[in-house]
Design a protein around this motif. Structure first.
Motif, PDB file in Angstrom:
ATOM      1  N   THR A  75       0.842  -1.188   0.000  1.00  0.00           N
ATOM      2  CA  THR A  75       0.000   0.000   0.000  1.00  0.00           C
ATOM      3  C   THR A  75       0.881   1.242   0.000  1.00  0.00           C
ATOM      4  O   THR A  75       2.039   1.179   0.413  1.00  0.00           O
ATOM      5  CB  THR A  75      -0.983  -0.006   1.192  1.00  0.00           C
ATOM      6  N   MET A  76       0.301   2.338  -0.480  1.00  0.00           N
ATOM      7  CA  MET A  76       1.069   3.570  -0.635  1.00  0.00           C
ATOM      8  C   MET A  76       0.632   4.622   0.376  1.00  0.00           C
ATOM      9  O   MET A  76      -0.565   4.807   0.601  1.00  0.00           O
ATOM     10  CB  MET A  76       0.869   4.129  -2.044  1.00  0.00           C
ATOM     11  N   LEU A  77       1.604   5.311   0.949  1.00  0.00           N
ATOM     12  CA  LEU A  77       1.369   6.489   1.769  1.00  0.00           C
ATOM     13  C   LEU A  77       1.822   7.668   0.926  1.00  0.00           C
ATOM     14  O   LEU A  77       2.998   7.753   0.558  1.00  0.00           O
ATOM     15  CB  LEU A  77       2.147   6.395   3.086  1.00  0.00           C
ATOM     16  N   ARG A  78       0.867   8.583   0.634  1.00  0.00           N
ATOM     17  CA  ARG A  78       1.121   9.585  -0.397  1.00  0.00           C
ATOM     18  C   ARG A  78       0.879  11.007   0.084  1.00  0.00           C
ATOM     19  O   ARG A  78       0.216  11.231   1.086  1.00  0.00           O
ATOM     20  CB  ARG A  78       0.205   9.322  -1.605  1.00  0.00           C
ATOM     21  N   LYS A  79       1.361  11.932  -0.714  1.00  0.00           N
ATOM     22  CA  LYS A  79       1.092  13.344  -0.495  1.00  0.00           C
ATOM     23  C   LYS A  79      -0.382  13.614  -0.830  1.00  0.00           C
ATOM     24  O   LYS A  79      -1.012  12.843  -1.544  1.00  0.00           O
ATOM     25  CB  LYS A  79       2.025  14.187  -1.360  1.00  0.00           C
ATOM     26  N   PRO A  80      -0.931  14.717  -0.331  1.00  0.00           N
ATOM     27  CA  PRO A  80      -2.356  15.003  -0.538  1.00  0.00           C
ATOM     28  C   PRO A  80      -2.763  15.073  -2.006  1.00  0.00           C
ATOM     29  O   PRO A  80      -2.010  15.537  -2.860  1.00  0.00           O
ATOM     30  CB  PRO A  80      -2.544  16.369   0.127  1.00  0.00           C
ATOM     31  N   GLY A  81      -3.977  14.577  -2.260  1.00  0.00           N
ATOM     32  CA  GLY A  81      -4.564  14.686  -3.588  1.00  0.00           C
ATOM     33  C   GLY A  81      -4.079  13.671  -4.600  1.00  0.00           C
ATOM     34  O   GLY A  81      -4.408  13.773  -5.777  1.00  0.00           O
ATOM     35  N   LYS A  82      -3.327  12.670  -4.189  1.00  0.00           N
ATOM     36  CA  LYS A  82      -2.759  11.697  -5.128  1.00  0.00           C
ATOM     37  C   LYS A  82      -3.527  10.374  -5.161  1.00  0.00           C
ATOM     38  O   LYS A  82      -3.268   9.541  -6.033  1.00  0.00           O
ATOM     39  CB  LYS A  82      -1.301  11.397  -4.759  1.00  0.00           C
ATOM     40  N   LEU A  83      -4.412  10.147  -4.191  1.00  0.00           N
ATOM     41  CA  LEU A  83      -5.106   8.865  -4.099  1.00  0.00           C
ATOM     42  C   LEU A  83      -6.599   9.031  -4.377  1.00  0.00           C
ATOM     43  O   LEU A  83      -7.223   9.961  -3.849  1.00  0.00           O
ATOM     44  CB  LEU A  83      -4.917   8.266  -2.705  1.00  0.00           C
ATOM     45  N   PRO A  84      -7.189   8.130  -5.145  1.00  0.00           N
ATOM     46  CA  PRO A  84      -8.631   8.193  -5.390  1.00  0.00           C
ATOM     47  C   PRO A  84      -9.415   7.611  -4.205  1.00  0.00           C
ATOM     48  O   PRO A  84      -8.865   6.887  -3.380  1.00  0.00           O
ATOM     49  CB  PRO A  84      -8.799   7.314  -6.630  1.00  0.00           C
ATOM     50  N   GLY A  85     -10.698   7.946  -4.170  1.00  0.00           N
ATOM     51  CA  GLY A  85     -11.583   7.362  -3.161  1.00  0.00           C
ATOM     52  C   GLY A  85     -11.433   8.045  -1.812  1.00  0.00           C
ATOM     53  O   GLY A  85     -10.826   9.108  -1.677  1.00  0.00           O
ATOM     54  N   ASP A  86     -11.991   7.396  -0.795  1.00  0.00           N
ATOM     55  CA  ASP A  86     -11.915   7.924   0.563  1.00  0.00           C
ATOM     56  C   ASP A  86     -10.493   7.790   1.094  1.00  0.00           C
ATOM     57  O   ASP A  86      -9.887   6.724   0.981  1.00  0.00           O
ATOM     58  CB  ASP A  86     -12.884   7.165   1.482  1.00  0.00           C
ATOM     59  N   VAL A  87      -9.989   8.877   1.640  1.00  0.00           N
ATOM     60  CA  VAL A  87      -8.647   8.862   2.201  1.00  0.00           C
ATOM     61  C   VAL A  87      -8.681   9.321   3.654  1.00  0.00           C
ATOM     62  O   VAL A  87      -9.600  10.020   4.084  1.00  0.00           O
ATOM     63  CB  VAL A  87      -7.653   9.744   1.403  1.00  0.00           C
ATOM     64  N   VAL A  88      -7.661   8.898   4.376  1.00  0.00           N
ATOM     65  CA  VAL A  88      -7.426   9.347   5.744  1.00  0.00           C
ATOM     66  C   VAL A  88      -6.078  10.043   5.718  1.00  0.00           C
ATOM     67  O   VAL A  88      -5.129   9.545   5.098  1.00  0.00           O
ATOM     68  CB  VAL A  88      -7.400   8.146   6.723  1.00  0.00           C
ATOM     69  N   GLY A  89      -5.987  11.197   6.366  1.00  0.00           N
ATOM     70  CA  GLY A  89      -4.747  11.951   6.327  1.00  0.00           C
ATOM     71  C   GLY A  89      -4.244  12.312   7.705  1.00  0.00           C
ATOM     72  O   GLY A  89      -4.973  12.240   8.702  1.00  0.00           O
ATOM     73  N   LEU A  90      -2.980  12.690   7.731  1.00  0.00           N
ATOM     74  CA  LEU A  90      -2.335  13.115   8.966  1.00  0.00           C
ATOM     75  C   LEU A  90      -1.440  14.307   8.649  1.00  0.00           C
ATOM     76  O   LEU A  90      -0.571  14.212   7.774  1.00  0.00           O
ATOM     77  CB  LEU A  90      -1.501  11.976   9.559  1.00  0.00           C
ATOM     78  N   ASP A  91      -1.677  15.416   9.343  1.00  0.00           N
ATOM     79  CA  ASP A  91      -0.804  16.574   9.230  1.00  0.00           C
ATOM     80  C   ASP A  91       0.326  16.414  10.235  1.00  0.00           C
ATOM     81  O   ASP A  91       0.099  15.960  11.362  1.00  0.00           O
ATOM     82  CB  ASP A  91      -1.581  17.863   9.531  1.00  0.00           C
ATOM     83  N   TYR A  92       1.535  16.792   9.834  1.00  0.00           N
ATOM     84  CA  TYR A  92       2.679  16.683  10.732  1.00  0.00           C
ATOM     85  C   TYR A  92       3.651  17.819  10.453  1.00  0.00           C
ATOM     86  O   TYR A  92       3.596  18.452   9.411  1.00  0.00           O
ATOM     87  CB  TYR A  92       3.358  15.317  10.611  1.00  0.00           C
ATOM     88  N   THR A  93       4.514  18.059  11.417  1.00  0.00           N
ATOM     89  CA  THR A  93       5.463  19.157  11.308  1.00  0.00           C
ATOM     90  C   THR A  93       6.875  18.609  11.236  1.00  0.00           C
ATOM     91  O   THR A  93       7.259  17.733  12.019  1.00  0.00           O
ATOM     92  CB  THR A  93       5.339  20.089  12.526  1.00  0.00           C
ATOM     93  N   LEU A  94       7.625  19.122  10.292  1.00  0.00           N
ATOM     94  CA  LEU A  94       9.047  18.829  10.184  1.00  0.00           C
ATOM     95  C   LEU A  94       9.800  20.018  10.756  1.00  0.00           C
ATOM     96  O   LEU A  94       9.206  21.051  11.079  1.00  0.00           O
ATOM     97  CB  LEU A  94       9.425  18.602   8.725  1.00  0.00           C
TER      98      LEU A  94
END
Length: 171
Positions: A75-94
């Motif tokens: 499975t892929m963990l991607r940058k925003p807007g790259k995956l179709p369908g329902d997505v779950v996201g996580l904002d984080y700070t570098l």
């Protein structure tokens, strides 16, 4: 095989003062790439994963063939807007910016054993975010593995699962 001999160090990329470890030179050597994937598989196999999660984008280059070799899902963990369908996201700070990582909501079933794979561990922020995101999906993240670790940046301190890297650079 000395895999470090197949990785090119590029000074001042992508900006002055950064030494970039370019894996494209390893990937275009079929024998070196095969050795790297085989050695990573030997490490990952002990964690008995159901899935490998590849971090965008160079992590895909290792996670996908590793999943095939180990007989598990990918499975892929991607940058925003790259995956179709329902997505779950996580904002984080570098240390120098904020970012977001996303996965499809059905990327892994709850309780699945997942190993996160990337090409390189630097400060640990992105890999740590990937682990947290997979946990939001209900995954049992059993380990994280990278080809390269910039050990002088202490990124492994942010990784709260067993972590392994094939190659370490100390400066």
């Amino acid at each position: 095989m000395d895999l470090k001999a197949h990785i090119r160090a590029v000074p001042d990329f992508p900006k002055p003062g950064i030494l970039f470890y370019d894996i494209s030179t390893l990937l275009r050597d079929a024998d070196a790439w095969q050795v790297a994937v085989t050695r990573m598989a030997d490490v990952i196999r002990d964690y008995k994963p159901d899935y490998l999660a590849g971090m965008e984008s160079r992590g895909f280059l290792f996670a996908a063939p590793l999943a095939l070799k180990l007989g598990c899902g990918f499975t892929m963990l991607r940058k925003p807007g790259k995956l179709p369908g329902d997505v779950v996201g996580l904002d984080y700070t570098l240390e120098y910016r904020s970012d977001r990582i996303e996965a499809q909501a059905d990327a892994v079933p709850p309780g699945a054993r997942v190993v996160v794979v990337d090409d390189l561990l630097a400060t640990g922020g992105t890999l740590s975010a990937g682990i947290r995101l997979l946990r939001q999906l209900g995954a049992d993240v059993t380990a994280a593995v990278t080809l390269i670790e910039l050990s002088f940046l202490s990124g492994r301190d942010l990784i709260d699962v067993p972590f392994a890297s094939l190659l370490q650079y100390d400066s």
